[in-house]
Design a protein around this motif. Sequence first.
Motif, mmCIF file in Angstrom:
data_model
loop_
_atom_site.group_PDB
_atom_site.id
_atom_site.type_symbol
_atom_site.label_atom_id
_atom_site.label_comp_id
_atom_site.label_asym_id
_atom_site.label_seq_id
_atom_site.Cartn_x
_atom_site.Cartn_y
_atom_site.Cartn_z
ATOM 1 N N ALA A 1 2.285 6.676 -6.907
ATOM 2 C CA ALA A 1 1.273 7.614 -7.396
ATOM 3 C C ALA A 1 1.701 9.061 -7.147
ATOM 4 O O ALA A 1 1.528 9.924 -8.014
ATOM 5 N N ILE A 2 2.277 9.320 -5.987
ATOM 6 C CA ILE A 2 2.750 10.674 -5.670
ATOM 7 C C ILE A 2 3.879 11.066 -6.613
ATOM 8 O O ILE A 2 3.902 12.180 -7.144
ATOM 9 N N ARG B 1 1.214 4.012 -3.056
ATOM 10 C CA ARG B 1 0.906 5.430 -2.824
ATOM 11 C C ARG B 1 2.079 6.320 -3.192
ATOM 12 O O ARG B 1 1.903 7.380 -3.806
ATOM 13 N N LEU C 1 0.813 -1.206 0.000
ATOM 14 C CA LEU C 1 0.000 0.000 0.000
ATOM 15 C C LEU C 1 0.852 1.264 0.000
ATOM 16 O O LEU C 1 0.591 2.196 -0.761
ATOM 17 N N LEU C 2 1.877 1.294 0.841
ATOM 18 C CA LEU C 2 2.739 2.475 0.886
ATOM 19 C C LEU C 2 3.504 2.627 -0.414
ATOM 20 O O LEU C 2 3.607 3.721 -0.967
#
Length: 76
Positions: free
Chosen positions: A25-26, A22, A18-19
């Motif tokens: 995506a950032i 994310r 998950l991290l």
Amino acid sequence: MVTRKAGCVCGFPVLLGLLDARLQAIRSEGSVREVRLSTSQHAAGFYQRFGFVTKLIVPGGFAPGIDRCDMVLALI
């Protein structure tokens, strides 16, 4: 280890995924230069694996015995 609770799959590999997703995506935004977060001393090592650096520790910052660790990940 994976724990199932009410249809939810939880565990360290899931958190890593998950991290990582994310942060990808950032990064794809292209305009974000750094990511900042606050966590406890108990979770700081998890974020260090991704390159986050602790900038400030506030003893008891969240509660007695739970320090606030302000962390930063430089993307550029």
